[in-house]
Motif scaffolding. Structure first.
Motif, mmCIF file in Angstrom:
data_model
loop_
_atom_site.group_PDB
_atom_site.id
_atom_site.type_symbol
_atom_site.label_atom_id
_atom_site.label_comp_id
_atom_site.label_asym_id
_atom_site.label_seq_id
_atom_site.Cartn_x
_atom_site.Cartn_y
_atom_site.Cartn_z
ATOM 1 N N GLU A 169 15.772 9.909 -8.425
ATOM 2 C CA GLU A 169 15.172 8.370 -8.440
ATOM 3 C C GLU A 169 14.034 8.273 -9.181
ATOM 4 O OE1 GLU A 169 16.514 6.902 -3.924
ATOM 5 O OE2 GLU A 169 14.910 8.477 -3.953
ATOM 6 N N SER A 170 13.770 6.917 -9.730
ATOM 7 C CA SER A 170 12.659 6.443 -10.424
ATOM 8 C C SER A 170 11.438 6.476 -9.884
ATOM 9 C CB SER A 170 12.936 5.159 -11.218
ATOM 10 O OG SER A 170 12.804 4.241 -10.175
ATOM 11 N N ASP A 171 10.236 6.320 -10.652
ATOM 12 C CA ASP A 171 8.712 6.149 -10.354
ATOM 13 C C ASP A 171 8.783 4.665 -9.598
ATOM 14 O OD1 ASP A 171 7.890 8.483 -11.120
ATOM 15 O OD2 ASP A 171 7.048 7.645 -12.875
ATOM 16 N N ALA A 172 9.640 3.796 -10.016
ATOM 17 C CA ALA A 172 9.616 2.422 -9.176
ATOM 18 C C ALA A 172 10.130 2.492 -7.802
ATOM 19 C CB ALA A 172 10.603 1.465 -10.051
ATOM 20 N N VAL A 173 10.956 3.331 -7.526
ATOM 21 C CA VAL A 173 11.502 3.721 -6.047
ATOM 22 C C VAL A 173 10.227 4.467 -5.445
ATOM 23 C CG1 VAL A 173 13.060 5.122 -4.790
ATOM 24 C CG2 VAL A 173 13.863 3.702 -6.716
ATOM 25 N N PHE A 174 9.781 5.451 -6.145
ATOM 26 C CA PHE A 174 8.617 6.008 -5.478
ATOM 27 C C PHE A 174 7.711 5.125 -5.111
ATOM 28 C CE2 PHE A 174 4.418 7.807 -5.776
ATOM 29 C CZ PHE A 174 4.337 8.881 -4.900
ATOM 30 N N LEU A 175 7.121 4.326 -5.888
ATOM 31 C CA LEU A 175 6.265 3.261 -5.757
ATOM 32 C C LEU A 175 6.500 2.281 -4.505
ATOM 33 C CD1 LEU A 175 4.939 2.664 -9.391
ATOM 34 C CD2 LEU A 175 3.430 3.466 -7.423
ATOM 35 N N ASP A 176 7.809 1.783 -4.414
ATOM 36 C CA ASP A 176 8.062 0.904 -3.375
ATOM 37 C C ASP A 176 8.057 1.807 -2.297
ATOM 38 O OD1 ASP A 176 9.571 -1.509 -2.426
ATOM 39 O OD2 ASP A 176 10.814 -0.182 -1.926
ATOM 40 N N ARG A 232 -2.893 4.291 -11.358
ATOM 41 C CA ARG A 232 -3.522 3.058 -11.554
ATOM 42 C C ARG A 232 -2.991 1.776 -10.817
ATOM 43 N NH1 ARG A 232 -2.192 3.325 -16.665
ATOM 44 N NH2 ARG A 232 -4.153 4.083 -17.650
ATOM 45 N N GLU A 233 -1.855 1.885 -10.340
ATOM 46 C CA GLU A 233 -1.060 0.915 -9.501
ATOM 47 C C GLU A 233 -1.668 1.063 -7.971
ATOM 48 O OE1 GLU A 233 2.893 -0.739 -7.512
ATOM 49 O OE2 GLU A 233 3.031 -0.368 -9.653
ATOM 50 N N LEU A 234 -1.820 2.371 -7.644
ATOM 51 C CA LEU A 234 -2.013 2.614 -6.150
ATOM 52 C C LEU A 234 -3.516 2.698 -5.738
ATOM 53 C CD1 LEU A 234 0.702 5.197 -5.455
ATOM 54 C CD2 LEU A 234 0.658 2.954 -4.695
ATOM 55 N N LEU A 235 -4.277 3.134 -6.547
ATOM 56 C CA LEU A 235 -5.506 3.510 -6.522
ATOM 57 C C LEU A 235 -6.505 1.997 -6.162
ATOM 58 C CD1 LEU A 235 -6.812 5.995 -9.008
ATOM 59 C CD2 LEU A 235 -7.020 6.135 -6.522
ATOM 60 N N PRO A 236 -6.207 0.817 -6.424
ATOM 61 C CA PRO A 236 -6.781 -0.376 -6.034
ATOM 62 C C PRO A 236 -6.706 -0.710 -4.598
ATOM 63 C CG PRO A 236 -6.039 -0.834 -8.283
ATOM 64 C CD PRO A 236 -5.405 0.641 -7.758
ATOM 65 N N LEU A 274 5.188 2.985 2.912
ATOM 66 C CA LEU A 274 4.467 3.959 3.947
ATOM 67 C C LEU A 274 3.019 3.652 4.263
ATOM 68 C CD1 LEU A 274 4.733 6.970 5.168
ATOM 69 C CD2 LEU A 274 3.514 7.796 3.203
ATOM 70 N N MET A 275 2.455 2.976 3.370
ATOM 71 C CA MET A 275 0.998 2.330 3.600
ATOM 72 C C MET A 275 1.023 1.315 4.556
ATOM 73 S SD MET A 275 -0.979 3.030 -0.245
ATOM 74 C CE MET A 275 0.049 2.074 -1.213
ATOM 75 N N ALA A 276 2.164 0.558 4.289
ATOM 76 C CA ALA A 276 2.181 -0.573 5.283
ATOM 77 C C ALA A 276 2.092 -0.239 6.629
ATOM 78 C CB ALA A 276 3.117 -1.602 4.603
ATOM 79 N N LEU A 277 2.957 0.921 6.937
ATOM 80 C CA LEU A 277 3.214 1.166 8.196
ATOM 81 C C LEU A 277 2.152 2.268 8.873
ATOM 82 C CD1 LEU A 277 7.115 1.957 7.736
ATOM 83 C CD2 LEU A 277 6.152 0.160 8.888
ATOM 84 N N THR A 278 1.165 2.527 7.873
ATOM 85 C CA THR A 278 -0.035 3.457 8.534
ATOM 86 C C THR A 278 -1.272 2.947 8.502
ATOM 87 O OG1 THR A 278 0.101 4.685 6.427
ATOM 88 C CG2 THR A 278 1.281 5.776 7.784
ATOM 89 N N GLU A 279 -1.280 1.725 8.920
ATOM 90 C CA GLU A 279 -2.436 1.095 9.162
ATOM 91 C C GLU A 279 -3.521 1.293 7.839
ATOM 92 O OE1 GLU A 279 -3.602 2.050 12.923
ATOM 93 O OE2 GLU A 279 -1.660 1.756 13.806
ATOM 94 N N ALA A 280 -4.722 1.732 8.073
ATOM 95 C CA ALA A 280 -5.588 1.901 7.019
ATOM 96 C C ALA A 280 -6.078 3.528 6.865
ATOM 97 C CB ALA A 280 -6.952 1.036 7.288
ATOM 98 N N ILE A 281 -5.065 4.231 7.397
ATOM 99 C CA ILE A 281 -5.351 5.701 7.208
ATOM 100 C C ILE A 281 -5.485 6.147 5.964
ATOM 101 C CG2 ILE A 281 -4.106 8.024 7.918
ATOM 102 C CD1 ILE A 281 -2.592 6.705 10.160
#
Length: 323
Positions: free
Chosen positions: A123-130, A163-167, A135-142
């Motif tokens: 699977e692609s990086d785009a799938v990973f990022l999605d 670069r996409e995830l750090l912000p 996962l981040m949306a389901l784990t509050e601010a952990i």
């Protein structure tokens, strides 16, 4: 359950050991042995602890064991150093998010995501990022981190993904296994200005990664000679210590093959030889620790003792009076 319940927002600079799990000969977890081991890492100068990782034989543990060893390490560390631990073991994103929350509730500072559990190798990086965004949306601010674990396969997190995830502000830890000094530098450049700590696992590039701005080292060698790793993290850029720095770097390069052979059994053997009261029992099936390998490790430990003496490093005594 909020991040404010945990001790610190910024992970420290220095050595973060990938912790072993001691077992009794019966195969049960050796809780007193884990207490001794936790004390030993801290006495050796560890800046933090990575519990429930591949070196901990995390895939050979049950969910309840993963939670119990992580909780014990957090309680034993007692706030002296922060603890991170793995929280993803496959299944749906919802299932992985649930276990991330359970691990976080043990008191760890950040929960580590195994990159290869979010997307298959095809699977692609785009799938990973999605899926990472899910996962981040389901784990509050952990607070989360990445581990480019080689099992079930190694999925590298390149600088474009960072670069996409750090912000988002959610990524605070990265155990780097790309083995590429130039790529480490690219990742660090992208991460500049963020609350993000990269720890290199590849000791051939230890000094170059530290000089490029890595927060520290997170390596299996710390389960054999942790004081040397701590010393290198402290003195890598000390102009007066460069002969010693070069000597330690060369030693790390030369010993690479041996320390990876029959691991983690060989690491448990080396710690037992140095006084830690643990067995050689592992649940993971690895190569046998042959008499020849034991002799080679005995010789390596003699070299370690000489290095400690030459560098003025006081060896830590593993046996704890508190357990």
């Amino acid at each position: 359950m909020t991040p404010s319940n945990h001790t610190a927002d910024t992970l420290p600079r220095g050595f973060i050991p990938v912790m072993l799990t001691p077992f009794l000969e019966s195969g049960a977890i050796d809780s007193p042995g884990l207490a001794h081991l936790t004390d030993y890492y801290i006495a050796s100068g560890a800046a933090g602890l990575f519990a429930n990782c591949l070196s901990s034989e995390m895939y050979e543990l049950t969910d309840s064991e993963r939670l119990s060893i992580t909780k014990q390490v957090v309680e034993r560390a007692g706030g002296q150093v922060p603890v991170v631990a793995t929280g993803t073991f496959g299944g749906s994103i919802a299932q992985q998010a649930d276990f991330v929350k359970r691990i976080y509730d043990t008191g760890v500072q950040a929960v580590i995501v195994i990159t290869s559990h979010l997307a298959s190798e095809a699977e692609s990086d785009a799938v990973f990022l999605d899926r990472m965004h899910q996962l981040m949306a389901l784990t509050e601010a952990i607070p989360l981190g990445f581990y480019e674990c080689p099992v079930p396969y190694k999925r590298l997190i390149n600088s474009d993904i960072l670069r996409e995830l750090l912000p988002t502000g959610r990524l605070v830890y990265h155990k780097d296994t790309c083995l590429d000094a130039d790529e480490v530098s690219r990742r660090l450049a992208v991460a500049r200005g963020y609350n993000f700590a990269l720890y290199d696992a590849y000791m051939v590039n230890a000094v170059s990664s530290l000089r490029a701005g890595a927060a520290g080292l997170c390596c299996i060698q710390g389960n054999i000679f942790p004081e040397l790793i701590t010393w290198l993290c402290t003195h890598f850029d000390d102009a007066a210590r460069q002969d010693g720095v070069n000597e330690v770097q060369q030693f790390l390069t030369d010993s690479m093959d041996l320390v990876h052979t029959a691991y983690p059994t060989i690491a448990k053997y080396s710690l037992k030889k140095q006084g830690l009261p643990i067995t050689l029992k592992t649940r993971r099936v690895v190569e046998p620790l042959t008499p020849a390998l034991q002799n080679n490790m005995d010789d390596l430990l003699k070299t370690v003792a000489e290095l400690r003496k030459n560098l003025g490093i006081e060896a830590s005594f593993p046996v704890s009076s508190k357990a």
